[in-house]
Write an enzyme that holds these catalytic residues in place. Structure first.
Site, mmCIF file in Angstrom:
data_model
loop_
_atom_site.group_PDB
_atom_site.id
_atom_site.type_symbol
_atom_site.label_atom_id
_atom_site.label_comp_id
_atom_site.label_asym_id
_atom_site.label_seq_id
_atom_site.Cartn_x
_atom_site.Cartn_y
_atom_site.Cartn_z
ATOM 1 N N SER A 211 15.240 -49.182 -12.044
ATOM 2 C CA SER A 211 16.136 -49.330 -11.416
ATOM 3 C C SER A 211 16.145 -51.014 -10.860
ATOM 4 O O SER A 211 17.142 -51.158 -10.523
ATOM 5 C CB SER A 211 15.926 -48.125 -10.256
ATOM 6 N N HIS B 40 16.865 -42.963 -14.407
ATOM 7 C CA HIS B 40 18.352 -44.171 -15.002
ATOM 8 C C HIS B 40 18.521 -44.601 -16.412
ATOM 9 O O HIS B 40 18.613 -44.833 -16.959
ATOM 10 C CB HIS B 40 18.124 -45.409 -14.516
ATOM 11 N N LYS C 270 21.258 -37.948 -10.110
ATOM 12 C CA LYS C 270 22.256 -39.345 -10.159
ATOM 13 C C LYS C 270 23.045 -38.777 -10.851
ATOM 14 O O LYS C 270 23.839 -38.235 -10.505
ATOM 15 C CB LYS C 270 21.056 -40.502 -10.669
HETATM 16 N N1 PLP Z 1 11.692 -41.940 -10.903
HETATM 17 C C1 PLP Z 1 12.964 -43.015 -10.815
HETATM 18 C C2 PLP Z 1 13.027 -43.491 -12.111
HETATM 19 C C3 PLP Z 1 14.071 -43.238 -9.883
HETATM 20 O O1 PLP Z 1 14.555 -43.550 -9.902
HETATM 21 C C4 PLP Z 1 13.959 -41.537 -8.862
HETATM 22 C C5 PLP Z 1 14.830 -41.859 -7.633
HETATM 23 O O2 PLP Z 1 14.944 -42.798 -7.818
HETATM 24 C C6 PLP Z 1 12.946 -41.088 -8.935
HETATM 25 C C7 PLP Z 1 11.985 -40.825 -10.117
HETATM 26 C C8 PLP Z 1 12.875 -39.999 -8.020
HETATM 27 O O3 PLP Z 1 13.710 -38.863 -8.008
HETATM 28 P P1 PLP Z 1 14.347 -37.427 -7.582
HETATM 29 O O4 PLP Z 1 15.057 -38.477 -6.482
HETATM 30 O O5 PLP Z 1 14.567 -36.771 -8.305
HETATM 31 O O6 PLP Z 1 13.021 -37.545 -6.524
#
Ligand code: PLP
Length: 421
Positions: free
Chosen positions: A208, A236, A267
């Site tokens: 990200s 993502h 997302k």
């Molecule tokens: N994994 C990644 C790569 C993320 O970017 C995020 C959120 O920013 C998460 C996990 C966590 O996701 P959640 O918002 O569903 O807890």
């Protein structure tokens, strides 16, 4: 009285007569916290939150900032967060199934809609089964400890998301951290890990901060060579990468080689909340028995399940939304590059505009907002020193005019602050 106190708090004036905890331990705690907060401010890493007073979408109203702000910093990749059908499905689920379950899944918290959504997720990813969590953070926190023992090994990309890092910390497996997307280093670590019973390679599908995509084909080849399993976090990627939006494994043609997928409903898939694991049925069965964030946390609320379920229906019916996002991404990346900016990553709607200097990223982001474009600057410690950037995120619901306005504003602001000649 209650309403008055809340209103005063919202206006930042305090409640009038707050219950002040007393005692020297509390006084000591306050001093320590205040000093820690001061350190964060002093280091320039304080995160402030802008208040949105409209729905999530490409055009926002910001408190104190007026309406018509163009939003380029949400993970609303497909624009489904405020899609009318997604909202309607959520309201219907709320009315039919209530506000919440007041229970964890295995006591009395499983409704038909939870089982339906799990089936849809498994079907979308072409896997055997799926399990829902309150977030992908929870899914990542719950999988490694349930799956791996001290006899096993986990090999993790050094730039994996914080939730993968935390999840791995919780498990007792042998831990290897390989250099970011470095296949030579991964191979060396896999060779060393041959002494363990089971090897699991864990990587973000798309990263990200840089908008770069894991070399999954090569990772899967190495996994095959060294008899390892592959786990990907698709937060993502789910919904928009690959011809049908299935994710990084579809994009790179390795859907049958990746064993476990964790992803988010918060997302691209409607943006409400929630996460999941999908993969082999015995793994999902085991997670229902052993995974602590699943066992000891409330079921997903029906309104949230309704959003995600409708988002998946829309994606299963047509790949048009995913395709339109790819075209918008291409437009932004090529116009910004032509204007003289360096955009990190490739073909991903996360488009980091690389600036290097932290102050430059901060003042440019502020100046973009003065021109009605909401973007965020990232600097150390979120990204390495000297690699400050403004991260732009494209959504399928940005119009071509929105994108062109953003590029024009960047060009103007970049010239003003010396980022462009
Ligand atoms: N994994 C990644 C790569 C993320 O970017 C995020 C959120 O920013 C998460 C996990 C966590 O996701 P959640 O918002 O569903 O807890």
């Amino acid at each position: 009285m209650w309403r008055g106190a809340v209103e005063r708090l919202l206006r930042g004036r305090g409640v009038g007569s707050p219950r002040a905890a007393s005692g020297s331990a509390v006084a000591q705690l306050r001093r320590r916290l205040e000093s820690e907060l001061e350190d964060i401010r002093g280091a320039g890493t304080w995160k402030s939150e802008r208040i949105i007073s409209s729905r999530q979408g490409p055009h926002l109203r910001l408190e104190g900032g007026g309406a018509g702000i163009l939003n380029f910093c949400a993970n609303n990749y497909l624009g489904l967060s405020s899609h009318p059908e997604v909202i309607r499905a959520s309201v219907e689920a709320l009315e039919k199934f209530g506000a919440g379950l007041s229970s964890v899944r295995f006591i009395c918290g499983t409704q038909s809609i939870h089982k339906d959504l799990e089936k849809k997720i498994a079907c979308f990813h072409e896997r055997e089964d799926a399990i829902l969590y309150a977030s992908c953070f929870d899914a990542n926190a719950g999988i490694f400890e349930a799956l791996l023992t001290p006899e096993d090994a986990v090999l993790s990309d050094e730039l994996n998301h914080a939730s993968i890092i935390d999840g791995i910390r919780l498990c007792k497996a042998n831990k290897y951290r390989y250099k970011h997307m470095d296949m030579q280093d991964l191979e060396a670590k896999l060779q060393d890990a041959q002494k363990h019973r089971l090897r699991l390679v864990a990587t973000d599908g798309a990263f990200s901060m840089d908008g770069d995509i894991a070399p999954l084909r090569e990772i899967c080849q190495l996994a095959q060579k060294y008899d390892a399993l592959v786990f990907i976090d698709e937060c993502h990627a789910t919904g928009f990468l690959g011809p049908n939006g299935r994710g990084t494994d579809e994009l790179l043609g390795v859907m049958d080689k990746v064993t476990i997928i964790n992803s988010t409903l918060g997302k691209a898939l409607g943006g409400a909340a929630g996460g999941y694991t999908t993969g082999p049925k015995p793994l999902i069965d085991l997670l229902r028995q052993r995974s602590r964030p699943y066992l000891f946390s409330n079921s997903l609320p029906p309104a949230v399940v309704g959003c995600a379920s409708k988002a998946l229906d829309l994606l299963m019916e047509s790949n048009a939304i995913a395709q339109s996002m790819a075209a918008k991404t291409q437009r932004f990346r090529s116009k910004m590059t032509a204007a003289g900016f360096t955009i990190s990553g490739k073909d991903h709607p996360i488009c980091p505009v690389m600036l290097g200097d932290a102050r430059l990223a901060a003042v440019m982001a502020e100046d973009m907002l003065n021109r009605g474009i909401y973007v965020i600057g990232f600097s150390y410690p979120v990204v390495p020193k000297g690699k400050a950037r403004i991260r732009v995120q494209i959504s399928a619901v940005h119009s071509d005019e929105d994108i062109d306005r953003c590029v024009d504003a960047f060009t103007e602001v970049g010239r003003k602050h010396g980022a462009l000649p």
